[in-house]
Each structure stands twice: as structure tokens, then as C-alpha cells.
Design a protein around this motif. Sequence first.
Motif, PDB file in Angstrom:
ATOM      1  N   ASP A  54       0.811  -1.217   0.000  1.00 18.85           N
ATOM      2  CA  ASP A  54       0.000   0.000   0.000  1.00 18.85           C
ATOM      3  C   ASP A  54       0.846   1.269   0.000  1.00 18.85           C
ATOM      4  N   LYS A  55       2.111   1.180   0.373  1.00 19.56           N
ATOM      5  CA  LYS A  55       3.008   2.335   0.388  1.00 19.56           C
ATOM      6  C   LYS A  55       3.796   2.468  -0.915  1.00 19.56           C
ATOM      7  N   ALA A  56       3.685   1.483  -1.794  1.00 19.77           N
ATOM      8  CA  ALA A  56       4.537   1.408  -2.987  1.00 19.77           C
ATOM      9  C   ALA A  56       3.933   2.100  -4.205  1.00 19.77           C
ATOM     10  N   LYS A  57       4.834   2.467  -5.127  1.00 19.59           N
ATOM     11  CA  LYS A  57       4.431   3.051  -6.402  1.00 19.59           C
ATOM     12  C   LYS A  57       5.370   2.524  -7.474  1.00 19.59           C
ATOM     13  N   VAL A  58       4.770   2.053  -8.578  1.00 18.68           N
ATOM     14  CA  VAL A  58       5.545   1.604  -9.735  1.00 18.68           C
ATOM     15  C   VAL A  58       5.079   2.399 -10.938  1.00 18.68           C
ATOM     16  N   VAL A  59       6.032   3.021 -11.632  1.00 19.14           N
ATOM     17  CA  VAL A  59       5.731   3.736 -12.868  1.00 19.14           C
ATOM     18  C   VAL A  59       6.447   2.974 -13.974  1.00 19.14           C
ATOM     19  N   GLY A  60       5.703   2.101 -14.649  1.00 22.89           N
ATOM     20  CA  GLY A  60       6.268   1.244 -15.683  1.00 22.89           C
ATOM     21  C   GLY A  60       5.441  -0.018 -15.808  1.00 22.89           C
ATOM     22  N   THR A  61       5.902  -0.915 -16.635  1.00 19.16           N
ATOM     23  CA  THR A  61       5.226  -2.190 -16.867  1.00 19.16           C
ATOM     24  C   THR A  61       5.467  -3.136 -15.701  1.00 19.16           C
ATOM     25  N   VAL A  62       4.406  -3.851 -15.296  1.00 18.15           N
ATOM     26  CA  VAL A  62       4.501  -4.868 -14.250  1.00 18.15           C
ATOM     27  C   VAL A  62       4.109  -6.195 -14.886  1.00 18.15           C
ATOM     28  N   LYS A  63       4.991  -7.198 -14.769  1.00 20.32           N
ATOM     29  CA  LYS A  63       4.706  -8.503 -15.372  1.00 20.32           C
ATOM     30  C   LYS A  63       5.293  -9.609 -14.499  1.00 20.32           C
ATOM     31  N   ALA A  64       4.393 -10.495 -14.006  1.00 20.79           N
ATOM     32  CA  ALA A  64       4.821 -11.624 -13.175  1.00 20.79           C
ATOM     33  C   ALA A  64       3.720 -12.673 -13.154  1.00 20.79           C
ATOM     34  N   GLY A  65       4.005 -13.819 -12.550  1.00 19.92           N
ATOM     35  CA  GLY A  65       3.032 -14.901 -12.458  1.00 19.92           C
ATOM     36  C   GLY A  65       1.889 -14.561 -11.528  1.00 19.92           C
ATOM     37  N   HIS A  66       2.181 -14.417 -10.237  1.00 16.04           N
ATOM     38  CA  HIS A  66       1.193 -14.073  -9.219  1.00 16.04           C
ATOM     39  C   HIS A  66       1.512 -12.653  -8.774  1.00 16.04           C
ATOM     40  N   VAL A  67       0.573 -11.749  -8.979  1.00 12.62           N
ATOM     41  CA  VAL A  67       0.789 -10.341  -8.643  1.00 12.62           C
ATOM     42  C   VAL A  67      -0.247  -9.912  -7.608  1.00 12.62           C
ATOM     43  N   ILE A  68       0.229  -9.325  -6.513  1.00 16.14           N
ATOM     44  CA  ILE A  68      -0.638  -8.785  -5.472  1.00 16.14           C
ATOM     45  C   ILE A  68      -0.359  -7.285  -5.397  1.00 16.14           C
ATOM     46  N   ILE A  69      -1.394  -6.476  -5.632  1.00 15.23           N
ATOM     47  CA  ILE A  69      -1.215  -5.022  -5.634  1.00 15.23           C
ATOM     48  C   ILE A  69      -2.119  -4.398  -4.578  1.00 15.23           C
ATOM     49  N   ASN A  70      -1.518  -3.554  -3.730  1.00 14.64           N
ATOM     50  CA  ASN A  70      -2.279  -2.754  -2.783  1.00 14.64           C
ATOM     51  C   ASN A  70      -1.799  -1.307  -2.836  1.00 14.64           C
ATOM     52  N   GLY A  71      -0.917  -1.009  -3.778  1.00 15.98           N
ATOM     53  CA  GLY A  71      -0.378   0.331  -3.957  1.00 15.98           C
ATOM     54  C   GLY A  71      -0.769   0.879  -5.319  1.00 15.98           C
ATOM     55  N   THR A  72       0.107   1.716  -5.884  1.00 19.28           N
ATOM     56  CA  THR A  72      -0.169   2.398  -7.146  1.00 19.28           C
ATOM     57  C   THR A  72       0.725   1.879  -8.252  1.00 19.28           C
ATOM     58  N   VAL A  73       0.117   1.589  -9.409  1.00 17.81           N
ATOM     59  CA  VAL A  73       0.864   1.226 -10.611  1.00 17.81           C
ATOM     60  C   VAL A  73       0.399   2.143 -11.729  1.00 17.81           C
TER      61      VAL A  73
END
Length: 139
Positions: A54-73
Motif C-alpha cells: 500500500d506504500k509502494a508506487k511503480v511507474v512502468g510495466t509490471v509482469k509476473a506470475g502471481h501479482v498482489i497489488i495494494n499500492g499504485t501502478v
Amino acid sequence: MFGSKKQPSIRSLIGEGTTVQGTLRFGDGLRIDGEVQGDVVANPDDTSILVISDKAKVVGTVKAGHVIINGTVIGPVESNHLLELQPKARIQGDVRYESLEMHQGATIEGALQRISPASGGTAIEDKPALKLLAANDKK
């Protein structure tokens, strides 16, 4: 379905207050609590898990098998197994997934597209992934 494969261990951490610039490639598991300015891509040959807190931020492509997001992409997201969107998840970009679990409060500004595991990750466009039937519609 998901119980047949052992979940990989999270071996790497991008800590809160840390900013990484550039493409980040990983195997096994990665947890992001900081910020990544660039793509975050799992090794396609490995079973992988990516946690964006929830504290994280990714600016770019996200690619993986199992992805759990609670922040910003900000960018496209692709999960070739399971995509879990927690209540604080915010995605600005198109999303491709095999299976999707979305909690109340999560938001997506972009297109959702289911991919087929049997077809090597190609999109399924001809059939809806989910059909809801109201109690009054039962016959």
C-alpha cells in the motif's frame, strides 16, 4: 488449480523510502514498499510472486506470475496466473490476467483483458469471463 504449485519465497525487498530507476528483473518473489521508476518483470521461466504494498508506487510495466497489488501502478499490468487487487490498489493502465481477484475499493483506469493459459498468453475475446444470474432469472 493454484494449490498444485508451491508458492515461491519472497527473497527481495525494495524498502519504504527507496527509489529504484530502471528495469527491475527478478526470480522467485519480490516485495516493493518503495518506488520503482521503470519496468518490474519476473523471469518468465520461473514461478514468481510480486507484492506491491500500500506504500509502494511503480511507474512502468509490471509482469509476473502471481501479482498482489495494494499500492499504485502507472503502466500496464500482466499476470499469467493470479492477479489480486487489494482495497488500496490503484492502476492506471491496461490489465491482462489469467485469474482476477478484486477487492472493494480497488480501481483500474484502463482495459481489462483475460488471457488464456492454454494458448500461451493470448487474449480471449469471444466469450465473457463471467456471467451473473440474478435469483429472479432462475427457471
